[in-house]
Scaffold this motif. Structure first.
Motif, PDB file in Angstrom:
ATOM      1  N   PHE A 261     -27.958 -45.641  37.871  1.00  0.00           N
ATOM      2  CA  PHE A 261     -29.304 -45.551  38.897  1.00  0.00           C
ATOM      3  C   PHE A 261     -30.658 -46.069  37.558  1.00  0.00           C
ATOM      4  CE2 PHE A 261     -27.750 -44.608  42.741  1.00  0.00           C
ATOM      5  CZ  PHE A 261     -27.489 -45.601  43.593  1.00  0.00           C
ATOM      6  N   HIS A 262     -29.660 -45.491  36.666  1.00  0.00           N
ATOM      7  CA  HIS A 262     -30.451 -45.221  35.253  1.00  0.00           C
ATOM      8  C   HIS A 262     -31.780 -44.556  35.982  1.00  0.00           C
ATOM      9  CE1 HIS A 262     -28.175 -47.971  33.245  1.00  0.00           C
ATOM     10  NE2 HIS A 262     -27.720 -48.496  34.149  1.00  0.00           N
ATOM     11  N   CYS A 263     -32.417 -43.634  36.383  1.00  0.00           N
ATOM     12  CA  CYS A 263     -32.837 -42.751  36.084  1.00  0.00           C
ATOM     13  C   CYS A 263     -32.919 -41.140  36.538  1.00  0.00           C
ATOM     14  CB  CYS A 263     -34.269 -43.433  37.822  1.00  0.00           C
ATOM     15  SG  CYS A 263     -33.091 -42.039  39.420  1.00  0.00           S
ATOM     16  N   PRO A 264     -33.981 -40.336  36.472  1.00  0.00           N
ATOM     17  CA  PRO A 264     -33.737 -38.920  37.067  1.00  0.00           C
ATOM     18  C   PRO A 264     -33.212 -38.494  38.189  1.00  0.00           C
ATOM     19  CG  PRO A 264     -35.649 -39.279  36.725  1.00  0.00           C
ATOM     20  CD  PRO A 264     -35.050 -40.578  36.518  1.00  0.00           C
ATOM     21  N   VAL A 265     -32.408 -37.769  37.989  1.00  0.00           N
ATOM     22  CA  VAL A 265     -32.048 -36.777  38.778  1.00  0.00           C
ATOM     23  C   VAL A 265     -32.250 -35.812  39.295  1.00  0.00           C
ATOM     24  CG1 VAL A 265     -30.172 -36.621  40.804  1.00  0.00           C
ATOM     25  CG2 VAL A 265     -29.795 -38.134  38.942  1.00  0.00           C
ATOM     26  N   ALA A 266     -33.125 -35.591  40.682  1.00  0.00           N
ATOM     27  CA  ALA A 266     -33.442 -33.696  41.483  1.00  0.00           C
ATOM     28  C   ALA A 266     -32.418 -33.303  42.322  1.00  0.00           C
ATOM     29  CB  ALA A 266     -35.024 -33.656  41.272  1.00  0.00           C
ATOM     30  N   ASN A 267     -31.948 -32.202  41.916  1.00  0.00           N
ATOM     31  CA  ASN A 267     -30.738 -31.168  43.345  1.00  0.00           C
ATOM     32  C   ASN A 267     -32.607 -30.085  44.015  1.00  0.00           C
ATOM     33  OD1 ASN A 267     -29.262 -31.234  44.918  1.00  0.00           O
ATOM     34  ND2 ASN A 267     -28.359 -29.285  44.250  1.00  0.00           N
ATOM     35  N   SER A 268     -32.691 -30.034  45.025  1.00  0.00           N
ATOM     36  CA  SER A 268     -33.292 -28.974  45.799  1.00  0.00           C
ATOM     37  C   SER A 268     -31.833 -28.067  46.319  1.00  0.00           C
ATOM     38  CB  SER A 268     -34.324 -29.606  46.582  1.00  0.00           C
ATOM     39  OG  SER A 268     -33.859 -30.037  47.978  1.00  0.00           O
ATOM     40  N   TYR A 269     -32.740 -27.116  46.957  1.00  0.00           N
ATOM     41  CA  TYR A 269     -32.090 -25.970  47.790  1.00  0.00           C
ATOM     42  C   TYR A 269     -32.767 -25.819  48.982  1.00  0.00           C
ATOM     43  CZ  TYR A 269     -29.614 -21.103  49.025  1.00  0.00           C
ATOM     44  OH  TYR A 269     -29.389 -20.697  49.709  1.00  0.00           O
ATOM     45  N   GLY A 270     -32.189 -25.741  50.080  1.00  0.00           N
ATOM     46  CA  GLY A 270     -33.026 -25.908  51.522  1.00  0.00           C
ATOM     47  C   GLY A 270     -31.962 -25.430  52.432  1.00  0.00           C
TER      48      GLY A 270
END
Length: 460
Positions: A261-270
């Motif tokens: 996707f040529h974009c940043p990826v961020a993960n979260s924890y919930g």
């Protein structure tokens, strides 16, 4: 109607912002005061905790001396566990069966969602305005901007179209959160979309083409599936950010999604028990919101493990929810807590999570169809009431559905699960898939501390 109190939300947001700007000592004081308030409320208003905490000084309680709680114990005593006698498990179960009520306020004052049963048993969680204000503020103020300039120019996401791809057929936390926002502000309906991952991949791709989201929020396995569709030339979207959570995000999966996707990826924890436990900073480290949530990483005997070591499980104490007290609640995850300073400058501790790593199945002989593990689990849970299972791929079109119990109820659930899976997979375009059932001991738990439920056939 949906639950929202403007003044409470404003003061809570100021509190969350102040904690981020304060030091560790100030956060520790606030956390201890909130813990005392939680224990006091539980001892006064929950019949279950009134008995459990009898004779204890809640303002000087040593958290480590309190007993560990689990889902089975608390659900068996639900009506005594909650602090509002108007809350009854039987009534809440009827409420979460109504798909038209997703995101609506229960009794005019509660937000309700159900867990998926991924740890073997489903649960219902009730949040009041105070808890929702905390979750909202953490989401709004602690999620780091992946594209800072865009967020500076558009802090309220008015120019974005956000698509959540997941299970949209039940009162699950992510779906309830999306629908609640749309109920609170109908204008957001044009910007927030819930897209079911239960539909065949071509239909999912067609719906995303119609919506043209700029931000994708989903599970890592679904993000990988969509990235593969993008690389194959079947998905054309101008995605600017990808938000993931709910599963383990490997570095390989992150790199694949980012490059597609040529974009940043961020993960979260919930978790269903606390919606916004941790967000990633710009250095890729998860930071625990420990001003509102206490996590204890413990060994198999319930003893605390030192920072930097991975425990057998982790215990959650939710400081925001006084309606349904979660005190030393066994989440079942394995985490590594680290109090060392992060290069990003945040004083909130970092953690590593060893999450669930179920496999995406690729079924078919001539043309393979990819089927997401969470979609398979959702079908088995919602249509067959089967929660403690393993689904093992034995061949291109052969599956084994296994339950660890041999009683008549689980045998009937296995058969319902087989029929539901056959219908679902046929709808996915997988063709004739042979599914056999048996009752036998389930495989061991993986490194996450949870049993892998969907297991693909090993590569030839």
């Amino acid at each position: 109607m949906s639950l929202f109190e403007p003044w409470l939300s404003w003061t809570t947001a100021m509190d969350v912002a102040a904690a981020a700007a304060s030091g560790r000592e100030a956060v520790a004081r606030w956390r201890q005061r909130r813990l005392a308030d939680l224990l006091d409320a539980a001892a006064r208003r929950s019949p279950f905790y009134r008995r459990l905490l009898a004779g204890r000084d809640t303002h000087a309680a040593d958290l480590a001396r309190l007993p560990v709680m689990n889902k089975r114990t608390l659900m068996a005593r639900f009506d005594e566990w909650v602090t509002d006698p108007a809350l009854r498990l039987e009534d809440l179960r009827r409420f979460v069966c109504d798909s038209d009520a997703i995101g609506a306020a229960y009794l005019g004052r509660y937000t309700v969602w159900e867990s998926s049963g991924s740890s073997g048993e489903p649960c219902i969680f009730v949040q009041d305005a105070r808890a929702m204000a905390v979750y909202d503020a953490l989401e709004a103020l602690r999620r780091p901007p992946l594209t800072p300039l865009r967020r500076w120019l558009d802090p309220c996401f008015q120019g974005e179209r956000i698509a959540f791809v997941g299970a949209t057929n039940g009162h699950f936390a992510s779906t309830v959160s999306m629908e609640r926002l749309k109920r609170l502000n109908p204008w957001l309906s044009a910007h927030l979309h819930s897209v079911s991952f239960l539909q065949p991949t071509p239909a999912l791709v067609d719906e995303l083409h119609r919506l043209q989201p700029t931000i994708l929020s989903t599970y890592p396995s679904a993000a990988v599936l969509l990235a593969e569709e993008r690389l194959a030339g079947r998905l054309s979207l101008d995605i600017r950010e990808v938000w993931t959570g709910g599963e383990d995000l490997s570095e390989r999966a992150r790199a694949l999604v980012r490059s597609a996707f040529h974009c940043p990826v961020a993960n979260s924890y919930g978790a269903s028990e606390f919606l916004t436990l941790a967000f990633e900073c710009r250095h890729g480290h998860l930071h625990l919101n420990d001003d509102w949530a206490i996590l204890e990483s413990v060994d198999r005997e319930g003893r605390a493990v030192p920072n930097g070591s991975t425990g057998a499980t982790v215990l959650l104490t939710n400081l925001a929810n006084h309606v349904q007290p979660l005190i030393r609640y066994d989440l079942g995850d394995r985490v590594t807590l680290d109090a060392r300073a992060c290069p990003c400058g945040s004083h909130f501790p970092t953690l590593e999570v060893q999450g669930r790593c179920d496999d995406t199945l690729r079924l078919g002989r001539r043309r393979q169809v990819s089927v997401l593990p969470l979609a398979l689990s959702t079908v088995l849970e919602s249509e067959a009431a089967l929660f403690d299972f393993q689904l093992l791929q034995e061949g291109p079109c052969e599956l084994l559905l296994r339950s660890g119990s041999r009683d008549a109820g689980d045998t009937a659930a296995l058969e319902r699960g087989r029929r539901a899976l056959e219908a679902f997979l046929q709808g996915q375009g997988a063709g004739e898939v042979q599914i056999r059932c048996d009752s036998a001991p389930l495989g061991p738990c993986g490194r996450s501390g949870k049993r892998q439920r969907v297991i693909a056939a090993p590569l030839a």
